[in-house]
Design a protein around this motif. Sequence first.
Motif, PDB file in Angstrom:
ATOM      1  N   GLN A  34      -2.516   4.394   6.421  1.00  0.00           N
ATOM      2  CA  GLN A  34      -3.696   4.025   7.169  1.00  0.00           C
ATOM      3  C   GLN A  34      -3.859   2.554   7.375  1.00  0.00           C
ATOM      4  N   THR A  35      -3.523   2.147   6.409  1.00  0.00           N
ATOM      5  CA  THR A  35      -3.960   0.366   6.001  1.00  0.00           C
ATOM      6  C   THR A  35      -3.511  -0.061   5.197  1.00  0.00           C
ATOM      7  N   LYS A  37      -3.981  -3.378   2.156  1.00  0.00           N
ATOM      8  CA  LYS A  37      -5.242  -4.414   1.824  1.00  0.00           C
ATOM      9  C   LYS A  37      -4.346  -5.363   0.804  1.00  0.00           C
ATOM     10  N   ASN A  51      -9.913  -6.405  -0.912  1.00  0.00           N
ATOM     11  CA  ASN A  51      -9.659  -5.483   0.588  1.00  0.00           C
ATOM     12  C   ASN A  51      -9.436  -6.401   1.758  1.00  0.00           C
ATOM     13  N   GLU A  84      -2.315  -3.356  -1.588  1.00  0.00           N
ATOM     14  CA  GLU A  84      -2.736  -1.924  -1.827  1.00  0.00           C
ATOM     15  C   GLU A  84      -2.656  -1.225  -0.395  1.00  0.00           C
ATOM     16  N   ILE A  86      -3.161   2.168   1.502  1.00  0.00           N
ATOM     17  CA  ILE A  86      -3.767   3.294   1.767  1.00  0.00           C
ATOM     18  C   ILE A  86      -3.080   4.425   2.812  1.00  0.00           C
ATOM     19  N   TRP A  87      -2.453   5.311   1.982  1.00  0.00           N
ATOM     20  CA  TRP A  87      -1.958   6.223   2.896  1.00  0.00           C
ATOM     21  C   TRP A  87      -2.861   7.371   3.842  1.00  0.00           C
ATOM     22  N   GLY A  90      -5.379   9.424   2.055  1.00  0.00           N
ATOM     23  CA  GLY A  90      -6.368   8.570   1.656  1.00  0.00           C
ATOM     24  C   GLY A  90      -6.132   8.127   0.257  1.00  0.00           C
ATOM     25  N   SER A  91      -4.611   8.508  -0.483  1.00  0.00           N
ATOM     26  CA  SER A  91      -4.268   8.008  -1.520  1.00  0.00           C
ATOM     27  C   SER A  91      -3.727   6.610  -1.487  1.00  0.00           C
ATOM     28  N   PRO A  92      -4.210   5.748  -2.595  1.00  0.00           N
ATOM     29  CA  PRO A  92      -3.727   4.362  -2.491  1.00  0.00           C
ATOM     30  C   PRO A  92      -2.281   4.376  -3.226  1.00  0.00           C
ATOM     31  N   GLN A  93      -1.525   3.348  -2.950  1.00  0.00           N
ATOM     32  CA  GLN A  93      -0.411   2.840  -3.774  1.00  0.00           C
ATOM     33  C   GLN A  93      -0.538   1.247  -3.783  1.00  0.00           C
ATOM     34  N   THR A  94      -0.221   0.582  -4.967  1.00  0.00           N
ATOM     35  CA  THR A  94      -0.097  -0.786  -5.005  1.00  0.00           C
ATOM     36  C   THR A  94       1.247  -1.278  -5.366  1.00  0.00           C
TER      37      THR A  94
END
Length: 110
Positions: A34-35, A37, A51, A84, A86-87, A90-94
């Motif tokens: 999705q994005t 950050k 962010n 970070e 954001i898939w 909605g789940s984040p992965q760093t």
Amino acid sequence: MAKFYIKQGDLKPSILATLKHYNDGTVVDLTNAQTVKFHMKSKDGTIKIQNRTCTIVSATEGKVRMDWQSGDTDTPGTYYGEFEVIWNDGSPQTFPVKERFEIIIGSQIV
């Protein structure tokens, strides 16, 4: 990703990074992101950037770019950065997961 050097007050070059999976070192395919950050904090834990939206340069190659803005590099020192993702669900992965990504802002002579 290891260390990135920039001078105090400079806004170029941007940080260019290839995001990779920790377990096997393969490139992260950002097609379903999705994005992305960017976050940066000083060694003492003070948040400097939070962010900041990055540019996905090549989704299939996991390449991203973070562009500096006025005030980002005004204080010399050692900072830690992370990306970070954001898939779409909605789940984040760093990234990076294991090692620290250091940003060194060197002081100006004048």
